[in-house]
Design an enzyme around this catalytic site. Structure first.
Site, mmCIF file in Angstrom:
data_model
loop_
_atom_site.group_PDB
_atom_site.id
_atom_site.type_symbol
_atom_site.label_atom_id
_atom_site.label_comp_id
_atom_site.label_asym_id
_atom_site.label_seq_id
_atom_site.Cartn_x
_atom_site.Cartn_y
_atom_site.Cartn_z
ATOM 1 N N VAL A 5 7.980 29.011 100.651
ATOM 2 C CA VAL A 5 7.459 30.106 100.137
ATOM 3 C C VAL A 5 7.985 30.235 98.787
ATOM 4 O O VAL A 5 7.135 30.719 97.950
ATOM 5 C CB VAL A 5 7.750 31.600 101.051
ATOM 6 N N ALA A 6 9.190 29.835 98.357
ATOM 7 C CA ALA A 6 9.993 30.240 97.155
ATOM 8 C C ALA A 6 9.205 29.308 96.125
ATOM 9 O O ALA A 6 9.197 29.591 95.116
ATOM 10 C CB ALA A 6 11.261 29.798 97.394
ATOM 11 N N ASP A 37 -16.793 27.300 55.682
ATOM 12 C CA ASP A 37 -17.579 27.081 54.226
ATOM 13 C C ASP A 37 -17.121 28.324 53.312
ATOM 14 O O ASP A 37 -15.899 28.755 53.645
ATOM 15 C CB ASP A 37 -19.182 27.785 54.914
ATOM 16 N N GLU A 95 18.024 28.271 94.447
ATOM 17 C CA GLU A 95 17.569 28.437 95.750
ATOM 18 C C GLU A 95 17.655 27.061 96.462
ATOM 19 O O GLU A 95 18.186 27.370 97.678
ATOM 20 C CB GLU A 95 16.322 28.909 95.862
ATOM 21 N N THR A 128 11.564 40.523 93.162
ATOM 22 C CA THR A 128 12.363 40.596 91.905
ATOM 23 C C THR A 128 11.564 39.908 90.819
ATOM 24 O O THR A 128 11.850 40.109 89.679
ATOM 25 C CB THR A 128 13.644 40.271 92.114
HETATM 26 P P1 ATP Z 1 -21.542 28.095 52.122
HETATM 27 O O1 ATP Z 1 -22.303 27.046 53.173
HETATM 28 O O2 ATP Z 1 -20.136 27.983 51.665
HETATM 29 O O3 ATP Z 1 -21.914 29.440 52.759
HETATM 30 P P2 ATP Z 1 -23.520 28.418 50.441
HETATM 31 O O4 ATP Z 1 -24.151 29.986 50.783
HETATM 32 O O5 ATP Z 1 -23.690 28.215 48.649
HETATM 33 O O6 ATP Z 1 -22.331 27.994 50.818
HETATM 34 P P3 ATP Z 1 -26.242 27.518 51.120
HETATM 35 O O7 ATP Z 1 -26.711 28.853 51.564
HETATM 36 O O8 ATP Z 1 -26.629 26.273 51.875
HETATM 37 O O9 ATP Z 1 -24.572 27.503 50.844
HETATM 38 O O10 ATP Z 1 -26.805 27.391 49.554
HETATM 39 C C1 ATP Z 1 -26.869 26.085 49.203
HETATM 40 C C2 ATP Z 1 -27.374 26.430 47.737
HETATM 41 O O11 ATP Z 1 -28.579 26.630 47.774
HETATM 42 C C3 ATP Z 1 -26.636 27.094 46.914
HETATM 43 O O12 ATP Z 1 -25.652 26.520 46.105
HETATM 44 C C4 ATP Z 1 -27.768 27.736 46.078
HETATM 45 O O13 ATP Z 1 -27.719 26.843 44.730
HETATM 46 C C5 ATP Z 1 -28.842 27.769 46.858
HETATM 47 N N1 ATP Z 1 -29.289 28.858 47.523
HETATM 48 C C6 ATP Z 1 -28.623 29.533 48.110
HETATM 49 N N2 ATP Z 1 -29.255 30.625 48.871
HETATM 50 C C7 ATP Z 1 -30.452 30.572 48.251
HETATM 51 C C8 ATP Z 1 -31.662 31.522 48.304
HETATM 52 N N3 ATP Z 1 -31.652 32.682 49.019
HETATM 53 N N4 ATP Z 1 -32.569 30.885 47.553
HETATM 54 C C9 ATP Z 1 -32.872 29.819 46.799
HETATM 55 N N5 ATP Z 1 -31.901 29.101 46.812
HETATM 56 C C10 ATP Z 1 -30.542 29.267 47.389
#
Ligand code: ATP
Length: 953
Positions: free
Chosen positions: A312-313, A359, A723, A753
């Site tokens: 048991v222990a 990211d 023990e 305990t």
């Molecule tokens: P992370 O991956 O660190 O979040 P991020 O947001 O810059 O970075 P993505 O969102 O993949 O990565 O964007 C990559 C690239 O695409 C950006 O650097 C920008 O140039 C372009 N991008 C981001 N958002 C848009 C958008 N809404 N419309 C058009 N181009 C965009």
């Protein structure tokens, strides 16, 4: 139903209302009308039936409907029934072993022993049930945190609400990465949907407001979307026609998800260890039984009693539920630090994480962007001064607003923004540059003919818009990639072909901005030809006219630099993997301290072509690495490579395409505030504030949990040696030394305990150096050599020596010499009872010292403070009161064969905790003086890396 004759659902609303009994009260009438609704009838009729319009419901009407239909939730199936749980606990393999032991005790006639064992079993079951319940509650609470949000249009305005607040008649906006929270009929737009939660078919299907043919089954209807399915691309608007249990999913009750009962690797390890120890207990019981009867000349009954006591222990009951609870408590602590754990195993995995792939946007940076500069062929301008007039400025601003899905509204004291932060920042930036964004936004939605949504691979987004002078393509995206698709540039004097010099100028400006950590977007447009609505994407995004650049500021988040420093001190490697450009990331990485000098920046496309061995080598040899312009596939390859090298990888992600990498990583981390539902579902951890600092906090909590479980185990194991050793001495002396402990006393230690102090150790706060140690090895066992040596050999031997010393001291003091009889009726019998009580009290006293010693693995008790774990102090108080009752209560004395101890004995006992704790304090002091070795903290990673580097060079 979709086709066929005029069913009641196909009638006009008025007709249908007329057919309902007039006696019904209005609410019931409305409910029945809704139940008879046909979601596939003509859109205008459906809207009328649902009592809504394109501008959405009014807030008050929505509230009324919520009260009427209830929250939009799928009710959960009840958990396991109580009696089943109780049976499960009582039939646990360890409990069965104890049942067998109590059976033996009954056969042998030791009813008191049998009763105590049954009490141990019952108490353990209650204890386990309570802990299980508490752990479940913690997980349930976490689930509630992760409630989804949806975009709706109410009172004509787009806003975000909790999915649970959706009501029939709500107009919802559906976009990429979102999970449908209600059954919806599409009114406008088209989306791709992953229907797998309903149909099991994971190939996305197209769902569009423009239905081309009737469907045989509702689930196949082209213009319906169902709760639980995922939008993997596109944008659409629809009306909610069913919520909660009335939805397709609710009806088939497919979402009866229950709290997972999956065992964590830690629990599995402990389970395995517990079984091994139980086997050890049984074997040692058998051996001691044999030795007792054959060598020491004990009666059969006494030997059996002992064997049972030892068994048991040694059975570590309560270990598993305590660990589950420690994990749940850890998960709760993480939630307080803004990291929600979706599965308990992740808590311990976090503790051994050694690489964080993060990211940039929103995680290292604030993700609240603001346009700092606009650039065109005509020069550079900051928003906020004079309005930007004439070309190329007006084309640039128009494109920024049209090629945009976000919205921004000026309110008192600032801007109210919804949608993608980059896009809403463009709107605000355009407004500050003089554009009438309110008017343009309204017109934009009406004029949009097509949307080529942002594609993480192409890094751009394009729209087709009908303007007064005809259709135009508007595009924005990563500048250099966009520039490649351009053939002309807009100047103050009109469009002209792009020259090599223009390209170099744009690239140089872009590099200059990026080096300052600015996020840069390029903008372009072109007049569209007839039939553009059908044009393939590559054709649409070609031969564009370059308009200019927009540089956005996205400063590092507060607290990230400190968290980075913490992670680096903890031996965690941080790799930034981002879609953004290398120079921008490198600047940000430098600002937050991820890199000190010049990091190696590799572009995603370059990594793609790299053979696996070279990728492995790159990741192994380059500590200071940044991966820029990455694709979601790049993340997947990096995770695979790092894991194949034995690393425990935490990876962040927010988009639909990040889901595979999030699933593949040991810890997939999604963004609670900005990420998509798809990412949140694929992840094991969701950050409520999206911040990197929360990742560091979670890793720290994960380490604390693992540490605490080790502390708890060390403490529980330490009492086995004192023990067993006295009994071995008794057996080896052939009975010349009397029995040092009764079987019931062993049970009392086990039952009364140990439990509370052990539990309290599972709740210790982290040690001060917890984030200064290198990470634990992935395969480091919980019950490794260092835990067992410390428990059994170090603390255990010291305890055994003290306890045996105390026992012999009492006997010798009373005039006993080797071989003297001590049985009932002999003159030394009372002395023997006092000596046995001394052994019992000695073990209790030693365990008080062990409890304080076990509070830290390397640090001294002084650094954490004597009174910082209140529960432990209560546990020790309880332990002492329990022991005192056994020693001093007259009616318990004959049961336990105990006798009251006097001041001299108590004075000796008082030194035991101090000695046990002091000896371990010395051991820890010695440990701290030398660098951490693998065995001390189950770690070799940093050393491994250094070795590898040395070997290569
Ligand atoms: P992370 O991956 O660190 O979040 P991020 O947001 O810059 O970075 P993505 O969102 O993949 O990565 O964007 C990559 C690239 O695409 C950006 O650097 C920008 O140039 C372009 N991008 C981001 N958002 C848009 C958008 N809404 N419309 C058009 N181009 C965009």
């Amino acid at each position: 139903m979709p086709t066929g004759g005029r069913t009641s659902a196909a009638l006009d609303p008025e007709e249908r209302a007329e057919r309902l009994p007039a006696a019904l009260d209005p609410e019931e009438r409305a409910e029945r009308l809704l139940a008879a609704l046909d979601p596939e009838e003509r859109a205008d009729r459906l809207l009328a039936d649902l009592g809504t319009a394109a501008g959405g419901l009014g807030a008050r009407e929505a509230e009324r409907r919520l009260a009427q239909h209830g929250p939009n939730e799928i009710r959960r199936v009840e958990g396991e029934r109580l009696w089943r749980r109780i049976v499960r606990q009582l039939m646990d393999p360890l409990a069965l072993l104890l049942w067998a032991a109590s059976g033996f005790a009954v056969v042998e006639g030791s009813y008191a022993v049998a009763i105590v064992i049954v009490a141990v079993i019952l108490l353990n079951a209650v204890f386990a049930l309570l802990q299980e319940r508490q752990a479940e509650r913690a997980t349930e609470a976490l689930r509630e945190y992760i409630s989804a949000r949806v975009r709706v249009r109410r009172d004509g305005q787009a806003s975000e609400i909790e999915a649970a607040a959706l009501v029939p008649g709500d107009i919802v906006l559906v976009g990429e990465g979102e999970r449908l929270a209600a059954d919806v009929r599409l009114l406008d737009g088209a989306v791709e949907v992953d229907m797998s939660p309903l149909t099991g078919e994971s190939q996305p299907v197209l769902r569009t407001a423009a239905r081309s043919r009737p469907a045989a089954m509702r689930i196949e209807a082209e213009d319906l979307l169902f709760t639980g399915t995922l939008c993997t691309g596109g944008e659409a608007v629809g009306v909610v026609y069913a919520t909660g249990m009335a939805t397709q999913l609710g009806r088939i009750a497919a979402l009866s998800q229950r709290v997972g009962t999956e065992l964590t690797p830690l629990q599995r390890q402990v389970n395995h260890a517990a079984k091994l120890i139980a086997v050890f207990g049984v074997l040692s019981g058998i051996v001691l039984f044999a030795v007792g009867t054959l060598a020491a000349g004990l009666s059969l009954g006494d030997s059996l009693n002992f064997a049972i006591g030892l068994l048991v222990a040694n059975v570590p009951e309560g270990l598993l539920p305590t660990i589950t609870l420690a994990l749940a408590v850890g998960a709760r602590r993480m939630a307080r630090r803004r990291a929600l754990i979706k599965r308990l195993p992740a808590v311990e995995t976090l503790g051994s994480t050694d690489v964080i792939c993060t990211d940039k946007t929103g995680t290292l940076t604030e993700g609240r962007m603001a346009v700092k500069l606009w650039w065109t062929d005509a020069g550079e301008r900051a928003p906020g001064r004079d309005p930007f007039d004439g070309e190329p400025w007006s084309g640039l601003l128009q494109t920024a607003v049209r090629c945009n899905n976000a919205s921004a509204r000026e309110v008192a004291g600032g801007w109210e923004r919804t949608g993608d932060p980059t896009e809403s920042a463009l709107l605000v930036g355009a407004a500050l540059a003089g554009a009438d964004i309110a008017g343009l936004q309204d017109e934009r939605d009406a004029a949009r003919a097509r949307l080529l949504h942002f594609d993480a691979r192409r890094k751009r987004m394009t729209t087709l818009d009908h303007e007064p002078d005809g259709p135009w393509w508007h595009a924005k995206g990563a500048p250099l990639e966009l520039l490649d698709r351009c053939v002309a540039i807009r100047t103050a004097a009109g469009d002209r072909p792009l020259t090599g010099e223009d390209r170099a100028r744009v690239a140089a400006t872009f590099e200059r901005y990026a080096a300052q950590g600015l996020r840069v977007l390029g903008l372009a447009e072109r007049r569209a030809e007839d039939g553009a609505g059908e044009a393939p994407r590559d054709a649409a995004e070609a031969a564009l006219v370059f308009l200019g650049l927009c540089a956005l500021e996205d400063p590092p988040r507060a607290g990230v630099a400190e968290a980075v420093a913490l992670c680096r001190a903890a031996g965690l490697r941080i790799i930034v993997i981002t879609g953004d450009h290398g120079a921008t990331v490198a600047a940000i990485a430098r600002q937050v301290g991820i890199t000190d000098g010049d990091p190696v920046v590799v572009a995603g496309p370059d990594l793609e072509g790299l053979p696996e061995p070279e990728l492995d080598a790159l990741l192994r040899t380059t500590d200071d690495l940044i991966v820029a312009r990455s694709n979601p596939e790049t993340k997947l390859r990096i995770v695979d490579s790092l894991r194949s090298q034995g690393h425990v990888v935490a990876m962040t992600g927010d988009g639909v395409n990040d889901a595979p990498a999030l699933r593949r990583a040991d810890i997939g981390i999604a963004m609670g505030a900005s990420g998509t539902d798809v990412a949140r579902e694929a992840a094991t951890m969701v950050l409520t504030d999206d911040s990197f600092a929360s990742i560091a906090a979670a890793v720290e909590e994960g380490r604390v949990v693992y540490d605490n479980v080790r502390k708890f185990i060390t403490y529980v194991f330490a009492h086995a040696t004192p023990e067993v050793v006295p009994f071995i001495v008794f057996a080896l002396a052939g009975g010349a030394i009397p029995l040092p402990l009764t079987a019931l006393m062993i049970l009392a230690i086990d039952l009364g305990t140990e439990t509370v102090p052990a539990l309290a150790l599972g709740r210790e706060p982290g040690e001060p150096d917890i984030m200064r140690r290198p990470p634990r090895r992935r395969d480091a066992g919980l019950l490794d050599r260092s835990v067992l040596t410390r428990a059994w050999l170090w603390l255990g031997i010291v305890e055994a020596a003290l306890v045996l010393g105390g026992f012999l001291w009492v006997l010798l003091r009373e005039g006993w010499t080797l071989g003297d009889p001590t049985g009932a009726g002999t003159p030394l019998h009372d002395a023997h009872l006092t000596a046995m009580t001394m052994t019992f009290a000695g073990i209790v006293a030693c365990q008080v010292g062990a409890a304080f010693a076990c509070r830290t693995e390397r640090a001294s008790l002084r650094t954490i403070g004597l009174t910082t774990n209140r529960l432990l102090l209560w546990g020790i108080a309880f332990e002492l009161a329990f022991a005192a009752a056994i020693i001093y209560l007259p009616f318990l004395q004959p049961v336990f064969d105990s006798a009251p101890l006097g001041p001299a004995e108590l004075a000796v006992l008082a030194t035991f905790p101090v000695i046990v704790w002091g000896v371990d304090e010395l051991r820890r002091w010695w440990l701290r003086r030398r660098p951490a070795r693998c065995a001390d903290v189950g770690n070799c990673l940093e050393a491994d890396r250094q070795d590898a580097r040395a070997n290569r060079s």
